[in-house]
Design an enzyme around this catalytic site. Structure first.
Site, PDB file in Angstrom:
ATOM      1  N   HIS A 459       0.822  -1.205   0.000  1.00 14.45           N
ATOM      2  CA  HIS A 459       0.000   0.000   0.000  1.00 14.45           C
ATOM      3  C   HIS A 459       0.853   1.252   0.000  1.00 14.45           C
ATOM      4  O   HIS A 459       0.452   2.289  -0.513  1.00 14.45           O
ATOM      5  CB  HIS A 459      -0.956  -0.045   1.195  1.00 14.45           C
ATOM      6  CG  HIS A 459      -2.084  -0.972   0.936  1.00 14.45           C
ATOM      7  ND1 HIS A 459      -2.797  -1.611   1.911  1.00 14.45           N
ATOM      8  CD2 HIS A 459      -2.607  -1.405  -0.237  1.00 14.45           C
ATOM      9  CE1 HIS A 459      -3.715  -2.374   1.361  1.00 14.45           C
ATOM     10  NE2 HIS A 459      -3.615  -2.276   0.059  1.00 14.45           N
ATOM     11  N   GLU A 701     -29.876   7.321 -13.649  1.00 13.42           N
ATOM     12  CA  GLU A 701     -29.108   6.757 -12.530  1.00 13.42           C
ATOM     13  C   GLU A 701     -29.893   5.681 -11.790  1.00 13.42           C
ATOM     14  O   GLU A 701     -29.481   5.207 -10.743  1.00 13.42           O
ATOM     15  CB  GLU A 701     -28.661   7.867 -11.573  1.00 13.42           C
ATOM     16  CG  GLU A 701     -29.757   8.786 -11.105  1.00 13.42           C
ATOM     17  CD  GLU A 701     -29.249   9.972 -10.283  1.00 13.42           C
ATOM     18  OE1 GLU A 701     -28.123   9.951  -9.782  1.00 13.42           O
ATOM     19  OE2 GLU A 701     -30.029  10.938 -10.138  1.00 13.42           O
ATOM     20  N   ASP A 725     -24.850   6.524  -8.527  1.00 10.01           N
ATOM     21  CA  ASP A 725     -26.084   5.874  -8.100  1.00 10.01           C
ATOM     22  C   ASP A 725     -26.408   4.662  -8.953  1.00 10.01           C
ATOM     23  O   ASP A 725     -26.839   3.630  -8.446  1.00 10.01           O
ATOM     24  CB  ASP A 725     -27.250   6.874  -8.162  1.00 10.01           C
ATOM     25  CG  ASP A 725     -27.271   7.741  -6.913  1.00 10.01           C
ATOM     26  OD1 ASP A 725     -27.167   7.170  -5.819  1.00 10.01           O
ATOM     27  OD2 ASP A 725     -27.363   8.967  -7.039  1.00 10.01           O
ATOM     28  N   CYS A 772     -21.747  11.851 -15.566  1.00 10.26           N
ATOM     29  CA  CYS A 772     -21.205  12.744 -14.536  1.00 10.26           C
ATOM     30  C   CYS A 772     -20.886  12.031 -13.226  1.00 10.26           C
ATOM     31  O   CYS A 772     -20.648  12.684 -12.219  1.00 10.26           O
ATOM     32  CB  CYS A 772     -22.139  13.926 -14.298  1.00 10.26           C
ATOM     33  SG  CYS A 772     -23.752  13.437 -13.689  1.00 10.26           S
TER      34      CYS A 772
END
Ligand code: PEP
Ligand code: MG
Length: 846
Positions: A459, A701, A725, A772
């Site tokens: 990481h 969405e 979404d 978007c």
């Protein structure tokens, strides 16, 4: 009909071969060419996408034989297979026959109606005639190759699916690799080039790591074996000179691949001595850094064991420390994006892990151990378990466990988290850096990172990449003995480290560094140019904003407009809804900052994770499935109409478009539009001007909107796909729940197919479609989104230069092929691997 594909670095060479072969059979065979690259200054090269297109053009179920010249031609051909469907791939045969003779022999055999096996055999035997004429004994014992055509690799699999050589003529030896760095780059290259000198088919496997056999003539495959010092390898060879090949390889291994190990280990470095030398580590984050050393040592917290009586308060003390660590991690997480944030999500999960907490609890309550000792002992055991695993990636997780463990311990002992504080720009040298250390580095002072532990998958390496800090990990421990202030140079792309580099090295490295910085500056400098692919397709790049300040940053970064103004910010942190005047002033101010650029104002998308008491929105058991966005607005028409009036008034003299969120049905759009018409009528009656031609769009969405996108498209002027979404609803994975975050990856083919379906529905109805969601700022997604045909991408302003630059490097036709291939995969990981492989391949070509 069997197809033949000729892959060459040179367009002329390939065309000549095709002409020659076709002339033998009066043009009756399907021969396609994939040759040269699209770079006028440097036209020699091969391109996987061209090979893929060539294969497609001559493909039939009878099979396709692909003949290549050398080097990257082979890589491109192998890569091209990955763009084909599983069934198609089965029919493609990459053939090692000589290009000219092989193509002619294959063409003649194909024209005579032979099977693909016969065509391949003909191509492979193509040198026989020539050899006979010259009186040379040529080896034609290639029967094994026919049984095992190297034509298919599973995309997700990093392992070769080469079958072990099983022929009775196969000879095999087993050896121990004893050079210090094992089969790392240089020895692997020597191994491969030695193997390639023989006609025999040679395979090798890492016995210690129990890997499969891989081809000994593939540098990539040999490197994946992960052969380290002390590992046993088995080498199998079949063919007329098998014995000689094995003898040569045995000698090479016995001679440590010609490496003088002492070259790699610098003399013991006295702190003040001038040292010359070069060390080799693992490339972890690309870029060059030249700066003085800063030795950093994380002192791990030492604890003592003692007996506690009040076990309940001891447990409570630990809970408080865990709580503090949790808050620290949450704030680190909030400052990272995507994969990087996931690192801290994983750390947070460690803190909640019952498998960790239960033993600690036992130690405290049953053995009356103090919290520090109970916690540290359990953490150490867990880290040790990871550390002893064979898999490097899993080993790296030990570092994460220790990092989380130390964080809690520091909190228990009242030690504040150390931050590396530098007085001058430096290269930080350490045994290892924890992800927490790395995330808090001051990027203006830390020019590079050099650690003796770690891997490219640690990481720390991932964070260094996201911070843009060059890093080399796994460097020999001699580096730790350098005095602070010693000049060091590192190249994060090759993993090389120079101790007190000479002037020539510095000059070369500086030039490399300059080139990289220039590329970054180039992205920034060209941020104000339109995003146009190499073959001329333009994509509008807009910004997602939430305030006037954001609008200014967006313009500075090259936004061509605003694709999403989240108006919720106007309603948050207050006790009453904003008035029409307040809203009007803000919309107008943003429109003015944007000048003539478009501004898409999304109407209030409240609810879900943004509840507001004063709007009468109360807790719901499933808020994301509840009264959210347009559902709330249609029920609270006064609030909605106030916003519509403000938007309409601001539209006068500006390029404002309106967008409704969370549309699930046609009736919702019609109802919202009816209210808009009512407000327009009132404004007209009151002689208040507004843009009569203002476009109306919706966010797509919700899965139902995708399914009826064709119907919705007849109601509006544009769509904007909200993948944040859309992915949570398609995958049934709450976007705020980190435990299911992996599932909600918007690159999942299920989401990509929905995007594709929406784009097609929009374009069939003649309306434009943007996207978007956060996906638009993910570099891996860019080729796919361009390939799926989106007209606009709207993203966070900071990412705009990078996205524009990425688009300018793409070819829209190629992007389309990638997107189509992505739609056929079955996981988001598969899609990521597909695009990453392509990006790496292109980087290799340049
Ligand atoms: C989306 O859902 O993708 C989107 C852009 O809207 P938000 O993130 O505001 O819900
Ligand atoms: Mg949304």
């Amino acid at each position: 009909m069997i197809g033949i594909v000729i892959v060459s670095h040179s367009k002329q060479l390939a065309a000549g071969v095709r002409e020659l072969a076709a002339q033998m059979v009066s043009g009756d065979v399907a021969i396609a060419v994939a040759a040269g690259i699209d770079d006028p200054d440097n036209p020699l090269g091969t391109d996987a996408m061209q090979v893929y297109q060539a294969i497609e053009s001559v493909y039939s179920d009878d099979g396709v034989i692909v003949l290549m010249d050398l080097g990257s031609a082979l890589l491109s051909a192998e890569m091209a297979l990955e763009f084909l469907s599983e069934t198609q791939r089965e029919k493609i045969y990459l053939c090692e026959a000589p290009l000219v003779e092989g193509a002619i022999a294959a063409t003649i055999a194909a024209a005579s109606g032979n099977s693909i096996e016969q065509v391949i055999a003909e191509a492979r035997g193509a040198l026989t005639a020539k050899a006979e004429q010259l009186g040379i004994d040529v080896i034609t014992d290639r029967s094994l190759s026919l049984l095992n055509p190297r034509h298919v690799r599973d995309f997700d699999s990093s392992k070769s699916n080469n079958q072990p050589l099983t022929d009775s003529h196969t000879a095999q030896i087993q050896l121990t690799v004893s050079n210090r760095l094992g089969l790392h780059a240089r020895p692997a290259a020597r191994f491969v080039t030695t193997a390639a000198k023989f006609h025999a088919q040679i395979q090798v496997r890492n016995v210690t790591r129990n890997t499969d056999f891989v081809r000994a003539d593939s540098i990539n495959q040999v490197a994946t074996l992960g052969v380290r010092q002390g590992h046993e390898i088995a080498i199998a060879a079949t063919g007329i000179d098998a014995e000689a090949a094995l003898a040569a390889l045995q000698e090479l291994v016995a001679n440590n691949f010609g490496e003088n190990d002492s070259d790699l280990i610098p003399p013991v470095i006295a702190a003040s001595e001038t040292v010359e030398g070069e060390l080799l580590g693992i490339p972890a984050s690309s870029g060059v850094a030249i700066a003085p050393v800063f030795q950093y040592r994380l002192t791990s917290v030492q604890v003592e064991e003692y007996i506690v009586e009040d076990t309940a308060s001891e447990w409570q003390r630990l809970q408080t420390a865990i709580q503090t660590a949790t808050q620290d991690l949450q704030s680190l997480q909030a400052n990272q994006l995507g994969d990087e944030a996931e690192i801290f999500t994983a750390h947070l999960l460690v803190l909640q892990d019952p498998a960790l907490l239960e033993p600690v609890r036992q130690r405290i309550f049953s053995h009356h151990q103090n919290a520090e000792f109970a916690w540290k002992s359990t953490i150490d055991e867990l880290a040790h378990n990871f550390d002893t695993l064979e898999d490097a990636y899993l080993q790296e997780r030990a570092n994460d466990i220790t990092d989380v463990g130390q964080r809690v311990l520091r909190s228990l002992c009242g030690i504040t988290t150390p931050i590396i504080e530098l007085t001058q720009p430096s290269i930080v040298v350490a045994t290892d850096l924890t992800p927490s250390d790395t995330a808090q580095l001051d990027t203006t002072k830390v020019l590079g990172i050099c650690t003796t532990r770690g891997s490219a998958t640690s990481h720390t390496a991932i964070l260094a990449r996201s911070l843009g800090i060059p890093a080399v990990v796994g460097v020999p421990a001699a580096i730790l003995h350098l005095a602070n202030g010693t000049l060091l140079a590192i190249d994060g792309a090759s993993g090389r480290v120079w101790l007190e580099p000479d002037t020539d090295t510095i000059t070369t490295l500086q030039a490399k560094r300059e080139a990289k910085l220039q590329a970054q500056h180039h992205a920034q400098a060209t941020a104000h140019q339109p995003a146009i692919t190499r073959d001329g397709k333009r994509i509008t790049i807009a910004a997602n904003i939430g305030s006037v300040a954001d609008a200014k940053i967006a313009i500075k970064n090259g936004a061509e407009g605003v694709g999403l103004l989240r108006t919720e910010f106007l309603y948050l942190n207050r006790t009453t809804a904003p008035t029409e005047e307040e809203q009007f002033a803000v919309y107008q101010a943003i429109a003015e900052v944007l000048d003539r650029r478009a501004l898409i104002v999304r109407t209030l998308d409240i609810g879900g994770d943004k509840p507001l008491q004063y709007l009468g929105l109360h807790a719901e058991s499933n808020p994301f499935l509840g009264k959210r966005g347009i559902r709330f607005c249609l029920e609270n028409q006064d609030i909605f109409k106030t916003q519509l009036r403000a938007i309409l008034r601001a539209s006068y003299g500006h390029q404002i478009k309106i967008m409704f969120p969370m549309i699930a049905t046609v009736q919702e759009v019609q109802a919202a539009k009816a209210l808009l018409v009512q407000v327009q009528t009132q404004l007209r009656q009151a002689n208040i001007p507004f843009d009569e031609t203002m476009q109306v769009g919706i966010m797509v969405e919700i899965p139902s909107a995708v399914a009826i996108a064709d119907q919705l498209a007849t109601e509006v002027n544009f769509f904007s796909i909200g993948t944040n979404d859309l992915s949570q609803y398609i995958m049934a994975a709450d976007r705020t729940n980190s435990q299911v975050a992996m599932l909600a990856d918007a690159l999942h083919p299920a989401v990509l197919r929905s995007i594709s379906q929406t784009v097609q529905a929009a374009h069939s109805s003649g309306i434009w479609v943007g996207l978007c969601g956060e996906l638009a700022a993910d570099p891996v997604a860019i080729p796919i989104l361009v390939g799926l045909g989106l007209d606009e991408l709207s993203l966070n302003p900071q990412a705009i230069p990078m996205v524009k630059h990425a688009i300018s490097e793409l070819n829209a036709v190629e992007a389309e092929a990638i997107a189509q291939r992505a739609l056929t995969l079955n996981s988001a990981q598969g899609v990521r691997a597909l695009v990453s492989a392509l990006i790496n391949h292109q980087a290799e070509l340049h």
